[in-house]
Design a protein around this motif. Structure first.
Motif, PDB file in Angstrom:
ATOM      1  N   ASP A 238      -2.235  -7.607   1.925  1.00 45.52           N
ATOM      2  CA  ASP A 238      -3.596  -8.176   1.809  1.00 45.52           C
ATOM      3  C   ASP A 238      -4.614  -7.178   1.255  1.00 45.52           C
ATOM      4  O   ASP A 238      -5.639  -7.584   0.711  1.00 45.52           O
ATOM      5  N   ILE A 239      -4.351  -5.876   1.380  1.00 46.25           N
ATOM      6  CA  ILE A 239      -5.316  -4.894   0.848  1.00 46.25           C
ATOM      7  C   ILE A 239      -4.694  -3.999  -0.233  1.00 46.25           C
ATOM      8  O   ILE A 239      -5.336  -3.057  -0.696  1.00 46.25           O
TER       9      ILE A 239
ATOM     10  N   ASP B  29     -10.783  -0.023   7.875  1.00 47.54           N
ATOM     11  CA  ASP B  29     -10.156  -0.558   9.083  1.00 47.54           C
ATOM     12  C   ASP B  29     -10.736   0.092  10.337  1.00 47.54           C
ATOM     13  O   ASP B  29     -10.628  -0.450  11.436  1.00 47.54           O
TER      14      ASP B  29
ATOM     15  N   MET C 197       7.522  -0.661   3.889  1.00 44.04           N
ATOM     16  CA  MET C 197       8.390  -1.485   3.030  1.00 44.04           C
ATOM     17  C   MET C 197       8.375  -2.937   3.464  1.00 44.04           C
ATOM     18  O   MET C 197       8.193  -3.250   4.626  1.00 44.04           O
TER      19      MET C 197
ATOM     20  N   ALA D  73       0.967  -4.001   4.241  1.00 43.17           N
ATOM     21  CA  ALA D  73      -0.403  -4.527   4.137  1.00 43.17           C
ATOM     22  C   ALA D  73      -0.707  -5.131   2.762  1.00 43.17           C
ATOM     23  O   ALA D  73      -1.652  -4.696   2.090  1.00 43.17           O
TER      24      ALA D  73
ATOM     25  N   ALA E  52      -6.665   1.537   1.680  1.00 45.44           N
ATOM     26  CA  ALA E  52      -5.781   1.680   2.854  1.00 45.44           C
ATOM     27  C   ALA E  52      -6.035   3.012   3.559  1.00 45.44           C
ATOM     28  O   ALA E  52      -6.358   4.019   2.924  1.00 45.44           O
TER      29      ALA E  52
ATOM     30  N   GLY F 294       2.963  -1.949   8.380  1.00 47.18           N
ATOM     31  CA  GLY F 294       3.722  -2.527   7.285  1.00 47.18           C
ATOM     32  C   GLY F 294       3.041  -2.253   5.954  1.00 47.18           C
ATOM     33  O   GLY F 294       2.170  -1.362   5.854  1.00 47.18           O
TER      34      GLY F 294
ATOM     35  N   ILE G  44       0.825  -1.221   0.000  1.00 47.97           N
ATOM     36  CA  ILE G  44       0.000   0.000   0.000  1.00 47.97           C
ATOM     37  C   ILE G  44       0.860   1.272   0.000  1.00 47.97           C
ATOM     38  O   ILE G  44       0.313   2.369  -0.055  1.00 47.97           O
TER      39      ILE G  44
ATOM     40  N   LEU H 161      -3.390   0.069  13.551  1.00 51.13           N
ATOM     41  CA  LEU H 161      -2.135   0.524  12.954  1.00 51.13           C
ATOM     42  C   LEU H 161      -2.332   1.670  11.963  1.00 51.13           C
ATOM     43  O   LEU H 161      -1.435   2.465  11.748  1.00 51.13           O
ATOM     44  N   GLY H 162      -3.521   1.741  11.386  1.00 45.47           N
ATOM     45  CA  GLY H 162      -3.790   2.755  10.359  1.00 45.47           C
ATOM     46  C   GLY H 162      -3.751   4.181  10.892  1.00 45.47           C
ATOM     47  O   GLY H 162      -3.780   5.140  10.124  1.00 45.47           O
TER      48      GLY H 162
HETATM   49  P1  ATP Z   1       5.493  -5.366   9.200  1.00 43.28           P
HETATM   50  O1  ATP Z   1       6.040  -6.583   9.865  1.00 43.28           O
HETATM   51  O2  ATP Z   1       6.068  -5.098   7.839  1.00 43.28           O
HETATM   52  O3  ATP Z   1       5.433  -4.134  10.077  1.00 43.28           O
HETATM   53  P2  ATP Z   1       2.920  -6.350   9.818  1.00 43.28           P
HETATM   54  O4  ATP Z   1       3.099  -7.811   9.837  1.00 43.28           O
HETATM   55  O5  ATP Z   1       2.838  -5.596  11.110  1.00 43.28           O
HETATM   56  O6  ATP Z   1       3.987  -5.681   8.865  1.00 43.28           O
HETATM   57  P3  ATP Z   1       1.002  -4.885   8.292  1.00 43.28           P
HETATM   58  O7  ATP Z   1       1.455  -4.833   6.889  1.00 43.28           O
HETATM   59  O8  ATP Z   1       1.198  -3.665   9.108  1.00 43.28           O
HETATM   60  O9  ATP Z   1       1.628  -6.143   8.999  1.00 43.28           O
HETATM   61  O10 ATP Z   1      -0.521  -5.312   8.331  1.00 43.28           O
HETATM   62  C1  ATP Z   1      -1.179  -5.868   9.472  1.00 43.28           C
HETATM   63  C2  ATP Z   1      -2.680  -5.780   9.267  1.00 43.28           C
HETATM   64  O11 ATP Z   1      -3.087  -4.409   9.417  1.00 43.28           O
HETATM   65  C3  ATP Z   1      -3.122  -6.226   7.896  1.00 43.28           C
HETATM   66  O12 ATP Z   1      -4.355  -6.905   7.965  1.00 43.28           O
HETATM   67  C4  ATP Z   1      -3.278  -4.933   7.122  1.00 43.28           C
HETATM   68  O13 ATP Z   1      -4.242  -4.980   6.104  1.00 43.28           O
HETATM   69  C5  ATP Z   1      -3.700  -3.952   8.214  1.00 43.28           C
HETATM   70  N1  ATP Z   1      -3.203  -2.604   7.906  1.00 43.28           N
HETATM   71  C6  ATP Z   1      -1.927  -2.166   8.048  1.00 43.28           C
HETATM   72  N2  ATP Z   1      -1.821  -0.897   7.651  1.00 43.28           N
HETATM   73  C7  ATP Z   1      -3.052  -0.509   7.256  1.00 43.28           C
HETATM   74  C8  ATP Z   1      -3.592   0.711   6.717  1.00 43.28           C
HETATM   75  N3  ATP Z   1      -2.850   1.802   6.535  1.00 43.28           N
HETATM   76  N4  ATP Z   1      -4.908   0.733   6.401  1.00 43.28           N
HETATM   77  C9  ATP Z   1      -5.692  -0.340   6.604  1.00 43.28           C
HETATM   78  N5  ATP Z   1      -5.247  -1.509   7.100  1.00 43.28           N
HETATM   79  C10 ATP Z   1      -3.948  -1.605   7.419  1.00 43.28           C
END
Ligand code: ATP
Length: 364
Positions: A286-287, A342, A77, A284, A293, A282, A15, A262-263
């Protein structure tokens, strides 16, 4: 004449580009309307997708650009499926912390009225504190250096006097700025485990010595386990918390959790000469690619960048714009005009960014 600041932009993965575009757009609009300063954005390639394409995660040119810039705006990233040969994740943001000596990881924890926090804040208490995570040593110093045999594994925590002194100076200075701005009482809490580990007794001793240099501010200590409990039970007692890298890593996710996700969690990694501003979340995957986002963590990180540059270069209008952008996001969260999926709404990334811009225009 307006001073022009060079901003290195790392769009990142997943994202990343989707939340970077509206953020840079907002920054360009804000700075474009101000005669006291200007922002010049230069994009720097890096990240997991770049590694998959080229075999390099953080090109030397991008690192050079980061070093030469006045501030670095970095999106998320890393991609779960793209890894180095040893199986570890691609994380140029961690490389940047080390390369640029960004020792202070600043993680604001704020809950505004209307924000969907899992906490029951019946008394309507305002939650506004800052967690500072030391980001260059502690247990993370051992990253890639661990000693593992068939029967035993060892990772060694490192705490140095030099970094701790810089860290605590930074923490007290931030508490002073917050006090002046009316955001906090001017208190710094050292979060450690000094009752069990000698390294944390050493950490605390250095903290106490720094505290003596700031008679206008107050200082106390808390054990990390009790801090986790209080962050849930009575988070309004905190102002500035300062802690070791691993403890800070865990507590900052707890902070994001009590904020409702986290958003909404922005961050800054700050050193003496450089600073990176990026959302806590991170990439994300998945979306990614769907335009849904939440951009607020990134926009709030950009607001921190304006405030940091404004303070550092004594440009009041810039600090003021940063604070106004923060209030605008608060407004878009409180009145529901920027509620993304979210957070339980149905705004797209662009809708949420537009809601923040409209709230900002209302302040002007
Ligand atoms: P990293 O280890 O790279 O920090 P992470 O494992 O913590 O990543 P994220 O990529 O932060 O994982 O995503 C965790 C969950 O939060 C996912 O379901 C993602 O879709 C959701 N998420 C993270 N950031 C956002 C955002 N800005 N908007 C909506 N959903 C988000």
């Amino acid at each position: 004449m307006a001073k022009t600041f060079e901003i290195a932009v790392f769009e990142g993965d997943g994202i990343g580009p989707e939340i970077t575009a509206p953020t840079v757009d907002i920054l360009a609009q804000i700075s474009g309307a101000n005669a006291d300063y200007a922002l010049n954005f230069t994009y720097a390639p890096a990240g997991a997708a770049h590694y998959a394409k080229t075999g390099v995660a953080l090109p030397q040119e991008s690192l050079k650009l980061a070093r030469q810039s006045d501030a670095i705006l970095l999106s998320a990233m890393g991609l779960p499926a793209v890894r180095y040969e040893d199986g570890t994740e691609i994380s140029p943001q961690i490389d940047l912390r080390r390369e640029l000596d960004l020792f202070a990881g600043v993680r604001p924890v704020r809950i505004v009225p209307g924000q969907r926090s899992p906490l029951k804040l019946d008394g309507g208490q305002a939650i506004d504190f800052v967690l500072i995570r030391e980001s260059t040593e502690g247990l993370f110093y051992s990253q890639g250096r661990g000693d593992v045999s068939v029967d035993e594994a060892r990772e060694t925590l490192v705490i140095t006097r030099a970094t701790s002194e810089k860290l605590f100076r930074f923490a007290f200075e931030l508490a002073r700025q917050r006090k002046v701005a009316g955001s906090g009482p001017g208190k710094v809490t050292c979060v450690d485990k000094a009752n069990v580990f000698r390294a944390f007794a050493f950490f605390r001793e250095i903290f106490d010595a720094e505290a003596k240099r700031h008679p206008d501010l107050s200082a106390d200590h808390a054990y990390v386990d009790a801090t986790a409990l209080w962050m849930v039970e009575r988070p309004w007692v905190f102002d500035v918390l300062v802690t070791e890298n691993m403890f800070g890593d865990i507590l900052s996710d707890l902070g994001a959790g009590i904020m409702g996700g986290l958003g909404l969690a922005p961050s800054a990694d700050i050193g003496e000469h450089h600073a990176v501003f990026q959302p806590c979340h991170g990439s994300a995957p998945d979306i990614a690619g769907r335009g849904v986002a939440n951009p607020f963590a990134m926009i709030l990180s950009a607001a921190m960048m304006l405030e940091w540059l404004g303070t550092r270069h004594e440009i009041a209008a810039m600090s003021k714009d940063g604070a106004a952008l923060r209030f605008a996001v608060d407004r878009a969260i409180s009145d529901g005009s920027g509620t993304t999926r979210d957070l339980g709404g149905n705004c797209s990334t662009q809708d949420a960014a537009t809601a923040a811009l409209e709230a900002l225009a209302a302040f002007a």
